[in-house]
Design a protein around this motif. Structure first.
Motif, PDB file in Angstrom:
ATOM      1  N   ARG A  10       4.882  -6.883   3.975  1.00  0.00           N
ATOM      2  CA  ARG A  10       4.521  -6.303   5.267  1.00  0.00           C
ATOM      3  C   ARG A  10       5.446  -5.164   5.682  1.00  0.00           C
ATOM      4  NH1 ARG A  10       6.115  -7.765  10.517  1.00  0.00           N
ATOM      5  NH2 ARG A  10       7.235  -9.513   9.619  1.00  0.00           N
ATOM      6  N   GLU A  11       6.754  -5.390   5.651  1.00  0.00           N
ATOM      7  CA  GLU A  11       7.696  -4.351   6.078  1.00  0.00           C
ATOM      8  C   GLU A  11       7.720  -3.178   5.105  1.00  0.00           C
ATOM      9  OE1 GLU A  11      11.579  -5.592   7.463  1.00  0.00           O
ATOM     10  OE2 GLU A  11      10.750  -7.571   7.921  1.00  0.00           O
ATOM     11  N   PHE A  12       7.718  -3.467   3.804  1.00  0.00           N
ATOM     12  CA  PHE A  12       7.693  -2.401   2.799  1.00  0.00           C
ATOM     13  C   PHE A  12       6.456  -1.536   2.989  1.00  0.00           C
ATOM     14  CE2 PHE A  12       6.100  -1.069  -1.438  1.00  0.00           C
ATOM     15  CZ  PHE A  12       7.069  -0.129  -1.736  1.00  0.00           C
ATOM     16  N   TRP A  13       5.306  -2.173   3.154  1.00  0.00           N
ATOM     17  CA  TRP A  13       4.053  -1.444   3.351  1.00  0.00           C
ATOM     18  C   TRP A  13       4.154  -0.546   4.585  1.00  0.00           C
ATOM     19  CZ3 TRP A  13      -0.568  -1.844   0.444  1.00  0.00           C
ATOM     20  CH2 TRP A  13      -1.672  -1.176   0.992  1.00  0.00           C
ATOM     21  N   GLY A  14       4.644  -1.080   5.681  1.00  0.00           N
ATOM     22  CA  GLY A  14       4.738  -0.312   6.915  1.00  0.00           C
ATOM     23  C   GLY A  14       5.705   0.846   6.847  1.00  0.00           C
ATOM     24  N   GLU A  15       6.807   0.679   6.134  1.00  0.00           N
ATOM     25  CA  GLU A  15       7.827   1.718   6.062  1.00  0.00           C
ATOM     26  C   GLU A  15       7.594   2.730   4.948  1.00  0.00           C
ATOM     27  OE1 GLU A  15      11.837   0.192   6.027  1.00  0.00           O
ATOM     28  OE2 GLU A  15      11.321  -1.344   7.500  1.00  0.00           O
ATOM     29  N   CYS A  16       7.025   2.300   3.842  1.00  0.00           N
ATOM     30  CA  CYS A  16       6.994   3.150   2.648  1.00  0.00           C
ATOM     31  C   CYS A  16       5.614   3.570   2.150  1.00  0.00           C
ATOM     32  CB  CYS A  16       7.727   2.448   1.506  1.00  0.00           C
ATOM     33  SG  CYS A  16       9.492   2.283   1.797  1.00  0.00           S
ATOM     34  N   LEU A  17       4.568   2.941   2.612  1.00  0.00           N
ATOM     35  CA  LEU A  17       3.243   3.256   2.088  1.00  0.00           C
ATOM     36  C   LEU A  17       2.323   3.798   3.162  1.00  0.00           C
ATOM     37  CD1 LEU A  17       2.693   0.123  -0.173  1.00  0.00           C
ATOM     38  CD2 LEU A  17       3.683   2.327  -0.802  1.00  0.00           C
ATOM     39  N   GLU A  18       1.386   4.626   2.722  1.00  0.00           N
ATOM     40  CA  GLU A  18       0.352   5.152   3.608  1.00  0.00           C
ATOM     41  C   GLU A  18      -0.999   4.870   2.976  1.00  0.00           C
ATOM     42  OE1 GLU A  18       1.332   9.322   3.721  1.00  0.00           O
ATOM     43  OE2 GLU A  18       2.488   9.056   5.549  1.00  0.00           O
ATOM     44  N   GLU A  19      -1.940   4.462   3.791  1.00  0.00           N
ATOM     45  CA  GLU A  19      -3.295   4.279   3.291  1.00  0.00           C
ATOM     46  C   GLU A  19      -3.948   5.643   3.207  1.00  0.00           C
ATOM     47  OE1 GLU A  19      -5.584   1.076   5.001  1.00  0.00           O
ATOM     48  OE2 GLU A  19      -3.731   0.017   5.498  1.00  0.00           O
ATOM     49  N   ASP A  20      -4.583   5.906   2.083  1.00  0.00           N
ATOM     50  CA  ASP A  20      -5.255   7.176   1.821  1.00  0.00           C
ATOM     51  C   ASP A  20      -6.406   6.868   0.871  1.00  0.00           C
ATOM     52  OD1 ASP A  20      -6.164   9.628   0.898  1.00  0.00           O
ATOM     53  OD2 ASP A  20      -4.171  10.446   0.550  1.00  0.00           O
ATOM     54  N   PRO A  21      -7.650   6.913   1.366  1.00  0.00           N
ATOM     55  CA  PRO A  21      -8.792   6.501   0.546  1.00  0.00           C
ATOM     56  C   PRO A  21      -8.904   7.221  -0.796  1.00  0.00           C
ATOM     57  CG  PRO A  21      -9.469   6.860   2.811  1.00  0.00           C
ATOM     58  CD  PRO A  21      -8.053   7.335   2.702  1.00  0.00           C
TER      59      PRO A  21
ATOM     60  N   GLU B 101      -5.529   1.874  -5.862  1.00  0.00           N
ATOM     61  CA  GLU B 101      -6.330   2.894  -5.191  1.00  0.00           C
ATOM     62  C   GLU B 101      -6.245   2.725  -3.679  1.00  0.00           C
ATOM     63  OE1 GLU B 101     -10.226   2.297  -6.789  1.00  0.00           O
ATOM     64  OE2 GLU B 101      -9.680   3.133  -8.738  1.00  0.00           O
ATOM     65  N   GLY B 102      -6.224   3.862  -2.994  1.00  0.00           N
ATOM     66  CA  GLY B 102      -6.269   3.854  -1.536  1.00  0.00           C
ATOM     67  C   GLY B 102      -4.920   3.765  -0.864  1.00  0.00           C
ATOM     68  N   VAL B 103      -3.835   3.955  -1.630  1.00  0.00           N
ATOM     69  CA  VAL B 103      -2.496   3.867  -1.062  1.00  0.00           C
ATOM     70  C   VAL B 103      -1.578   4.832  -1.804  1.00  0.00           C
ATOM     71  CG1 VAL B 103      -1.744   1.968  -2.559  1.00  0.00           C
ATOM     72  CG2 VAL B 103      -0.721   2.238  -0.304  1.00  0.00           C
ATOM     73  N   ARG B 104      -0.565   5.334  -1.089  1.00  0.00           N
ATOM     74  CA  ARG B 104       0.434   6.196  -1.706  1.00  0.00           C
ATOM     75  C   ARG B 104       1.763   6.006  -1.003  1.00  0.00           C
ATOM     76  NH1 ARG B 104       0.908  10.950   1.517  1.00  0.00           N
ATOM     77  NH2 ARG B 104      -0.839  11.136   2.915  1.00  0.00           N
ATOM     78  N   LEU B 105       2.824   6.412  -1.696  1.00  0.00           N
ATOM     79  CA  LEU B 105       4.162   6.350  -1.099  1.00  0.00           C
ATOM     80  C   LEU B 105       4.318   7.425  -0.050  1.00  0.00           C
ATOM     81  CD1 LEU B 105       6.616   5.832  -4.091  1.00  0.00           C
ATOM     82  CD2 LEU B 105       6.301   4.323  -2.148  1.00  0.00           C
ATOM     83  N   ARG B 106       5.037   7.092   1.004  1.00  0.00           N
ATOM     84  CA  ARG B 106       5.413   8.104   1.987  1.00  0.00           C
ATOM     85  C   ARG B 106       6.469   9.001   1.359  1.00  0.00           C
ATOM     86  NH1 ARG B 106       3.751   6.582   7.177  1.00  0.00           N
ATOM     87  NH2 ARG B 106       3.194   4.384   7.305  1.00  0.00           N
ATOM     88  N   GLU B 107       6.504  10.243   1.770  1.00  0.00           N
ATOM     89  CA  GLU B 107       7.520  11.173   1.288  1.00  0.00           C
ATOM     90  C   GLU B 107       8.899  10.598   1.565  1.00  0.00           C
ATOM     91  OE1 GLU B 107       7.363  14.092  -0.383  1.00  0.00           O
ATOM     92  OE2 GLU B 107       5.200  13.813  -0.543  1.00  0.00           O
ATOM     93  N   GLY B 108       9.773  10.686   0.566  1.00  0.00           N
ATOM     94  CA  GLY B 108      11.158  10.263   0.737  1.00  0.00           C
ATOM     95  C   GLY B 108      11.405   8.773   0.603  1.00  0.00           C
ATOM     96  N   CYS B 109      10.378   7.996   0.373  1.00  0.00           N
ATOM     97  CA  CYS B 109      10.567   6.556   0.215  1.00  0.00           C
ATOM     98  C   CYS B 109      10.513   6.225  -1.265  1.00  0.00           C
ATOM     99  CB  CYS B 109       9.487   5.777   0.963  1.00  0.00           C
ATOM    100  SG  CYS B 109       9.869   4.026   1.098  1.00  0.00           S
TER     101      CYS B 109
END
Length: 103
Positions: free
Chosen positions: A19-30, A82-90
């Motif tokens: 949960r925390e990793f997803w919220g801080e480091c990942l972005e949903e992108d279809p 699919e549908g997810v990517r790392l946030r910049e800098g994470c």
């Protein structure tokens, strides 16, 4: 009073180990496709900076598959989500690319 199904979903969400990793480091992108190895590497960096216990790679992939579609790229025999990517800098860079086959 909340319905039982809603309460179960809330407990599942709050107890999900990513949960925390997803919220801080990942972005949903279809349209994004992220390499599993890159996501796991970012996770190891993230969890290491917190001094917390970490999930093994297969367990990490299982939990990731609860939120993002997992598939194996047969030519490279690698796992992607699919549908997810790392946030910049994470995690030291980006781990997502646009996949035109998903558009």
């Amino acid at each position: 009073r909340r319905p039982e199904a809603e309460l179960r979903a809330l407990v599942e969400e709050r107890s999900w180990p990513l949960r925390e990793f997803w919220g801080e480091c990942l972005e949903e992108d279809p349209g994004a496709v992220a390499q599993g190895a890159a996501l796991y590497g970012a996770y190891l960096t993230w969890v290491g900076s917190r001094g917390a216990g970490r999930l093994g790679r297969n367990e990490f992939y299982e939990y990731m598959a609860r939120r993002a579609r997992r598939r194996v790229e047969t030519g490279r025999k690698s796992v992607v989500f699919e549908g997810v990517r790392l946030r910049e800098g994470c995690g030291g860079g980006t781990a997502g690319r646009r996949d035109s086959t998903l558009d």
